[in-house]
Design an enzyme around this catalytic site. Structure first.
Site, mmCIF file in Angstrom:
data_model
loop_
_atom_site.group_PDB
_atom_site.id
_atom_site.type_symbol
_atom_site.label_atom_id
_atom_site.label_comp_id
_atom_site.label_asym_id
_atom_site.label_seq_id
_atom_site.Cartn_x
_atom_site.Cartn_y
_atom_site.Cartn_z
ATOM 1 N N ASN A 9 0.874 -1.171 0.000
ATOM 2 C CA ASN A 9 0.000 0.000 0.000
ATOM 3 C C ASN A 9 0.914 1.224 0.000
ATOM 4 O OD1 ASN A 9 -1.810 2.047 0.514
ATOM 5 N ND2 ASN A 9 -2.277 1.417 2.613
ATOM 6 N N TRP A 10 1.061 1.809 -1.173
ATOM 7 C CA TRP A 10 1.995 2.946 -1.300
ATOM 8 C C TRP A 10 1.495 4.214 -0.634
ATOM 9 C CZ3 TRP A 10 3.806 2.877 -7.167
ATOM 10 C CH2 TRP A 10 4.693 1.804 -7.350
ATOM 11 N N LYS A 11 0.207 4.256 -0.324
ATOM 12 C CA LYS A 11 -0.401 5.484 0.234
ATOM 13 C C LYS A 11 -0.088 6.674 -0.686
ATOM 14 C CE LYS A 11 -0.159 3.386 4.759
ATOM 15 N NZ LYS A 11 -0.122 3.535 6.208
ATOM 16 N N HIS A 100 -9.621 1.693 5.031
ATOM 17 C CA HIS A 100 -8.339 1.830 5.724
ATOM 18 C C HIS A 100 -8.533 2.797 6.898
ATOM 19 C CE1 HIS A 100 -4.219 2.876 6.634
ATOM 20 N NE2 HIS A 100 -3.857 1.770 6.000
ATOM 21 N N GLU A 102 -6.831 5.117 7.994
ATOM 22 C CA GLU A 102 -6.547 6.527 7.695
ATOM 23 C C GLU A 102 -7.775 7.188 7.062
ATOM 24 O OE1 GLU A 102 -2.906 5.779 5.562
ATOM 25 O OE2 GLU A 102 -1.922 5.324 7.462
ATOM 26 N N GLU A 171 -5.596 -4.469 10.827
ATOM 27 C CA GLU A 171 -4.528 -3.479 10.982
ATOM 28 C C GLU A 171 -4.751 -2.690 12.270
ATOM 29 O OE1 GLU A 171 -2.639 -2.465 6.922
ATOM 30 O OE2 GLU A 171 -4.331 -1.135 7.222
ATOM 31 N N GLY A 177 2.445 2.422 10.752
ATOM 32 C CA GLY A 177 3.435 3.478 10.552
ATOM 33 C C GLY A 177 4.182 3.871 11.817
ATOM 34 N N SER A 216 3.292 -2.002 10.402
ATOM 35 C CA SER A 216 4.737 -2.108 10.650
ATOM 36 C C SER A 216 5.328 -3.473 10.308
ATOM 37 C CB SER A 216 5.062 -1.723 12.095
ATOM 38 O OG SER A 216 4.716 -0.366 12.322
ATOM 39 N N GLY A 237 2.653 -1.116 4.316
ATOM 40 C CA GLY A 237 2.726 0.307 4.006
ATOM 41 C C GLY A 237 4.159 0.742 3.774
ATOM 42 N N GLY A 238 4.764 1.345 4.776
ATOM 43 C CA GLY A 238 6.097 1.934 4.664
ATOM 44 C C GLY A 238 7.130 1.026 4.005
HETATM 45 P P1 PGA Z 1 2.694 0.380 7.680
HETATM 46 O O1 PGA Z 1 1.217 0.613 7.080
HETATM 47 O O2 PGA Z 1 3.205 -0.926 7.111
HETATM 48 O O3 PGA Z 1 3.486 1.564 7.231
HETATM 49 O O4 PGA Z 1 2.547 0.309 9.174
HETATM 50 C C1 PGA Z 1 0.338 -0.449 6.844
HETATM 51 C C2 PGA Z 1 -0.944 0.084 6.283
HETATM 52 O O5 PGA Z 1 -1.358 1.179 6.649
HETATM 53 O O6 PGA Z 1 -1.574 -0.568 5.424
#
Ligand code: PGA
Length: 252
Positions: A9-11, A100, A102, A171, A177, A216, A237-238
């Site tokens: 997930n590149w966001k 998600h 966010e 999640e 993150g 993470s 994500g990251g």
């Molecule tokens: P993260 O994000 O791996 O940076 O913690 C995961 C996500 O939000 O899908």
């Protein structure tokens, strides 16, 4: 047997140049051999879907596909700024993330909206990745299972048997993150609770649905997480921004 699925997930990250080198590096790494029976995808920002689709097509690996990070709850009409599931399908997407945390937090998305988006995705032939997870406060007050199972129950009430064609991503918000990964056992316990909750509705759906862990995930914790019986892969994500880290997680 459920396949292991790893989705990046590149966001809000990427550029034409960096996307091209990412896909080329990941394809090159994957061509050298990946564990059998696994599936991988990257969820890119809307404007880059077409570019990424083209790049993925060029490397023609059947197990690497494309996804989006959100979708409209409507199929067409006066909804400025929205992107429909049919458009995502036309651009070559296989998956779309819905709900998600966010988006739930920053765009006030509710479970009702999330299930409406999942239905749009299913109707267009996409696989929705339905995200659920508790906040730090909810976990600290011992309410994590109640919160997450409540989110699942509201999806079950709308999606019913169609949940068999969805993925779920657990999640925990406190792990996204932050570098604070849930231990493999903590994640497994929640994945099992989700599966048991689904089994109360339909055993078949419960045994088929892939439940991914997100929060993470890094190359050094992915092996232990993915070894858990109810963890069917990860939403990354990251660490997905770095092609070598993403490859290492895909191989974990
Ligand atoms: P993260 O994000 O791996 O940076 O913690 C995961 C996500 O939000 O899908």
């Amino acid at each position: 047997m459920r396949p292991l699925i790893v989705i990046g997930n590149w966001k809000l990250n990427g550029s034409l140049a960096s996307n091209e080198s990412w896909v080329k590096a990941v394809c090159k790494g994957m061509e050298q051999g990946m564990p059998a029976g696994r599936m991988f995808a990257l969820c890119a920002p809307f404007p880059y879907l077409s570019q990424c689709e083209q790049l993925i097509k060029e490397c023609s690996l059947a197990f690497l596909s494309l996804g989006a990070q959100d979708v409209s709850a409507h199929n067409s009409g006066a909804f400025t700024g929205e992107v429909s599931a049919a458009m995502l399908k036309e651009l070559g997407c296989k998956y779309v993330i819905v709900g998600h945390s966010e988006r739930r937090q920053m765009h006030q998305e509710t479970d009702e909206l999330v299930s409406a988006k999942a239905l749009q995705a299913l109707d267009a032939g996409l696989t929705p990745i339905i995200c659920v997870g508790e906040s730090a406060d909810e976990r600290n007050s011992g309410r994590e299972t109640e919160v997450v199972c409540g989110q699942i129950a509201r999806q079950v009430s709308v999606l019913q048997d169609r949940l068999a064609d969805c993925l779920i991503a657990y999640e925990p918000i406190w792990a996204i993150g932050t570098g604070k990964v849930a231990s493999a056992q903590v994640a497994q316990d929640m994945h099992k609770a989700i599966r048991l909750q689904l089994a109360e509705f339909n055993e078949d759906v419960a045994s088929h649905v892939g439940i991914l862990y997100g929060g993470s995930v890094k190359p050094d914790n992915a092996v232990e997480l993915f070894a858990m019986p109810d963890i069917d892969g990860g939403l990354i994500g990251g660490a997905s921004l770095n092609p070598q880290d993403f490859l290492a997680i895909c191989q974990a």
